[in-house]
Design a protein around this motif. Structure first.
Motif, short mmCIF file in Angstrom:
data_model
loop_
_atom_site.label_atom_id
_atom_site.label_comp_id
_atom_site.label_asym_id
_atom_site.label_seq_id
_atom_site.Cartn_x
_atom_site.Cartn_y
_atom_site.Cartn_z
N LEU A 181 40.19 65.64 3.24
CA LEU A 181 41.46 64.99 2.71
C LEU A 181 41.60 63.75 4.06
N ILE A 182 42.10 62.70 3.21
CA ILE A 182 42.33 61.84 4.47
C ILE A 182 43.59 61.78 4.97
N ARG A 183 43.83 60.83 5.80
CA ARG A 183 44.95 61.10 6.93
C ARG A 183 46.30 61.35 6.00
N TRP A 186 47.09 64.39 4.46
CA TRP A 186 47.48 65.79 5.45
C TRP A 186 49.25 65.43 5.68
N ILE A 187 49.28 63.95 5.99
CA ILE A 187 50.93 63.57 6.05
C ILE A 187 51.66 64.14 5.05
N SER A 188 51.24 63.61 3.65
CA SER A 188 51.86 64.13 2.66
C SER A 188 52.39 65.59 2.49
N LEU A 189 51.27 66.22 2.95
CA LEU A 189 51.40 67.72 2.85
C LEU A 189 52.57 68.09 3.84
N LEU A 190 52.60 67.65 5.01
CA LEU A 190 53.42 67.90 6.10
C LEU A 190 55.03 67.55 5.56
N THR A 191 54.86 66.46 4.94
CA THR A 191 56.35 65.85 4.35
C THR A 191 56.76 66.78 3.20
N LEU A 192 55.81 67.19 2.53
CA LEU A 192 56.18 68.20 1.37
C LEU A 192 56.91 69.23 1.83
N VAL A 193 56.32 69.90 2.77
CA VAL A 193 56.87 71.27 3.47
C VAL A 193 58.25 70.93 4.20
N ILE A 194 58.38 69.87 4.80
CA ILE A 194 59.70 69.51 5.43
C ILE A 194 60.77 69.38 4.26
N PHE A 355 53.72 60.92 -4.07
CA PHE A 355 53.09 59.60 -4.03
C PHE A 355 52.12 59.41 -3.00
N LEU A 356 52.33 59.81 -1.55
CA LEU A 356 51.38 59.66 -0.66
C LEU A 356 50.29 60.47 -0.99
N TYR A 357 50.29 61.63 -1.50
CA TYR A 357 48.95 62.55 -1.86
C TYR A 357 48.26 61.95 -2.87
N GLY A 358 48.82 61.13 -3.74
CA GLY A 358 48.21 60.39 -4.91
C GLY A 358 47.75 59.12 -4.37
N TYR A 359 48.10 58.53 -3.27
CA TYR A 359 47.57 57.29 -2.93
C TYR A 359 46.18 57.23 -2.22
N GLN A 360 45.42 56.31 -2.88
CA GLN A 360 44.05 56.32 -2.57
C GLN A 360 43.72 54.67 -2.13
N PRO A 361 43.62 54.54 -0.75
CA PRO A 361 43.47 53.41 -0.20
C PRO A 361 42.11 52.73 -0.64
N LYS A 363 39.94 51.00 0.92
CA LYS A 363 38.79 51.36 1.89
C LYS A 363 39.31 52.45 2.74
N THR A 364 38.53 53.59 2.83
CA THR A 364 38.91 54.64 3.72
C THR A 364 38.26 54.46 5.13
N ASP A 365 39.19 54.57 5.99
CA ASP A 365 38.63 54.49 7.62
C ASP A 365 37.94 55.81 7.86
N ALA A 366 36.95 55.98 8.40
CA ALA A 366 36.04 57.18 8.55
C ALA A 366 36.91 57.93 9.68
N GLN A 367 37.83 57.11 10.22
CA GLN A 367 38.64 58.15 11.24
C GLN A 367 39.63 58.83 10.63
N GLY A 368 40.19 58.38 9.58
CA GLY A 368 41.09 58.96 8.50
C GLY A 368 40.76 60.00 7.82
N VAL A 369 39.66 60.64 7.89
CA VAL A 369 39.28 61.65 6.97
C VAL A 369 39.12 63.03 8.06
N PHE A 370 39.54 64.03 7.43
CA PHE A 370 39.65 65.36 8.22
C PHE A 370 39.15 66.26 7.44
N LYS A 371 38.00 67.09 8.21
CA LYS A 371 37.52 68.24 7.49
C LYS A 371 37.97 69.47 7.92
N VAL A 372 37.85 70.41 7.23
CA VAL A 372 38.27 71.84 7.71
C VAL A 372 36.97 72.76 7.78
#
Length: 372
Positions: A181-183, A186-194, A355-361, A363-372
């Motif tokens: 998941l890109i940055r 993850w922000i969208s998921l936090l926003t969803l919970v809030i 909308f944040l979760y469906g947004y696909q930039p 060019k994805t910055d490599a630093q903006g990708v998080f793995k679990v």
């Protein structure tokens, strides 16, 4: 769709129907330009057709998402004989089975091919069919929980809370499908919970004064919705995994799902509501509205499976967001629901997260990708 460019075709031997090119044309610039022109014409016509289908998809998704929550709430709070929810869930699976079989038949084109396909992919592959029983059972429990949730939560709160399935689906995708998941996601998921927390707190403080507030337990409704979200996320990801791991079509998979869920649903009906069914009858309370609800629930998943082919993430997000707005407005007039500033803020957070979760930039910055 074929665009005939025969009038502009030189004698070099390039295919006049834009279907290919000769060896001479490969080294020639003119035919290549003409080929690109034909491809552009074909692409533009295809884009125009897809654009129409996208808007049809948008309307269909919006109506389905909003109508289901409102209809379930109305069915569980109206006056008159109360139907047994487990029987409605079972009938939805029966209808889904019939529709899926019809779609498989349309796909194959003839009765002989249809029977051969069913025999080959279901009867001769019992283990493959049994593999589908896992999501089938999960979906069955989920659909029963949605009726519980609709009985205890107003339509607007139910609609917003059920968007937590985005969170559970994302988490199961990371752990089961090994997705990243890109940055912004993850922000969208936090926003969803809030957003969902704000909605629940708003309703908890106000103790909703709607027409149908009597006898409802918000904790039970929220727990049922939360559990349904978890089950929805797991079942959806598991179903996607088995779909991608084989050449079986989505409609045949739905046939397999129904084949498993119908006997399981029948068992659950008599295990949990056997006494009520014995006293009142299996179809007690099944009037025209309940029949409509059964069709809506059965066709919902199938409709989405068709339309998502033409609707991108932004359109799907817009459809879900519009469904939330429609549910809130309709709940005010139908159920006496009262909007608060905190509820509006929470719903806005949920819509933003979609909308944040469906947004696909681009060019994805490599630093903006998080793995679990």
């Amino acid at each position: 769709m074929i665009v005939n460019c025969a009038k502009n075709t030189p004698a070099s031997g390039w295919n006049s129907n834009c279907g290919g090119e000769s060896a001479a044309a490969v080294s020639s610039t003119g035919p290549q330009i003409q080929k690109e022109a034909c491809s552009d014409k074909m692409q533009k016509k295809g884009e125009a057709k897809n654009a129409t289908l996208k808007y049809v998809s948008l309307v269909t998704l919006t109506l389905q998402n909003s109508l289901l929550g409102l209809s379930m709430r109305f069915a569980r709070t109206r006056d008159g004989d109360m139907f047994i929810s487990s029987t409605a869930v079972l009938m939805s699976e029966v209808v889904k089975f019939i529709i899926s079989l019809a779609l498989v038949y349309l796909e194959t084109g003839s009765l002989s091919v249809f029977l051969g396909t069913v025999h080959r992919q279901i009867i001769k592959e019992p283990l493959d069919t049994l593999k589908v029983c896992v999501p089938s059972f999960v979906y069955l429990v989920q659909n029963n929980l949605l009726y519980v949730s609709a009985s205890h939560l107003d339509a607007a709160t139910y609609q917003v809370t059920y968007q937590l399935k985005i969170l559970t689906t994302a988490l199961f995708s990371v752990f089961i499908l090994k997705r990243t998941l890109i940055r912004t996601q993850w922000i969208s998921l936090l926003t969803l919970v809030i957003g969902v927390v704000l909605v629940q707190l708003a309703e908890g403080h106000e103790q909703s004064s709607s027409k149908n507030a009597e006898g409802q337990n918000r904790f039970v409704g929220f727990t049922a919705a939360l559990t349904a979200c978890g089950l929805s996320g797991f079942a959806g990801v598991y179903f996607e995994k088995i779909l991608k791991g084989s050449d079986v079509t989505v409609w045949m998979r739905n046939v397999q799902l129904a084949l498993c869920s119908i006997p399981l649903g029948l068992i659950s009906c008599y295990a949990y509501d056997g006494r009520a069914i014995a006293e009142k009858g299996f179809f007690f309370g099944h009037d025209q509205f309940v029949n409509y609800l059964v069709l809506l629930q059965a066709g919902g998943g199938l409709i989405v499976a068709v339309v998502v082919k033409y609707a991108d993430n932004i359109l799907k997000g817009f459809a879900t967001s519009m469904a939330i707005v429609i549910s809130c407005v309709a709940a005010i007039y139908l159920f006496g629901f009262q909007l608060s500033a905190q509820f509006v803020l929470g719903a806005a957070f949920v819509i933003l997260s979609i909308f944040l979760y469906g947004y696909q930039p681009k060019k994805t910055d490599a630093q903006g990708v998080f793995k679990v």
